[in-house]
Design a protein around this motif. Structure first.
Motif: not given
Length: 161
Positions: A1-7, A9-14, A82-86
């Motif tokens: 499983m990739a790190y944070a695969e189910t996060t 947290v928005s791209v903007e927050k990261s 796609w958004e989840q992957a980003c």
């Protein structure tokens, strides 16, 4: 499983967390930018410019089209995948930078060692961009490149000066 695969947290927050973390560590001249397929985070710290390139998935990547059971996803579900992957990629970058900063703060390695591959050279490339082909060549040929480049030959015009 990739790190944070189910996060969630928005791209903007990261992105904001990365910038805040870098500011706290003493970075200056922070910037981030995105274009289709890529994002960059760059900053200056300890007299060096550091550049992280973050490859992002293409919106039309086939992995977002299929639901895993050989059924085509509707457009909104493809966009959500796609958004989840980003989001996952940005969290991974945040973790990467955080780990490097922690390694420096803990004395495990120097700033320059921790960030060496990402140090930006005057032409806009990074040390990693420069070194990867030389390392590959050294392994292929089982020879080391010279420690110093070959001396430049002076032109007649340069000799006259």
């Amino acid at each position: 499983m990739a790190y944070a695969e189910t996060t969630s947290v928005s791209v903007e927050k990261s992105e904001a967390e990365i910038k805040a973390m870098l500011r706290k560590a003493g970075a200056t001249s922070l910037m981030s930018a995105e274009e289709p397929g890529n994002a960059v985070v760059a900053f200056e710290m300890q007299g060096r410019r550091i550049l992280f390139r973050l490859p992002l998935p293409a919106r039309d990547d086939k992995r977002f089209a299929n639901d895993g059971r050989q059924r085509l996803r509707p457009a909104d579900k493809r966009a959500a995948a796609w958004e989840q992957a980003c989001r996952s990629r940005w969290r991974g970058l945040m973790l990467c930078i955080k780990a490097k900063l922690e390694s420096v703060e803990s004395g495990i390695e120097t700033f320059e060692t921790a960030f060496l591959a990402h140090v930006m050279l005057p032409d806009g490339s990074t040390v990693g961009d420069y070194a990867k082909p030389a390392i590959a060549l050294a392994y292929e040929t089982e020879t080391m490149p010279p420690l110093l480049p070959a001396p430049r030959r002076q032109t007649e015009e340069a000799k006259e000066r």
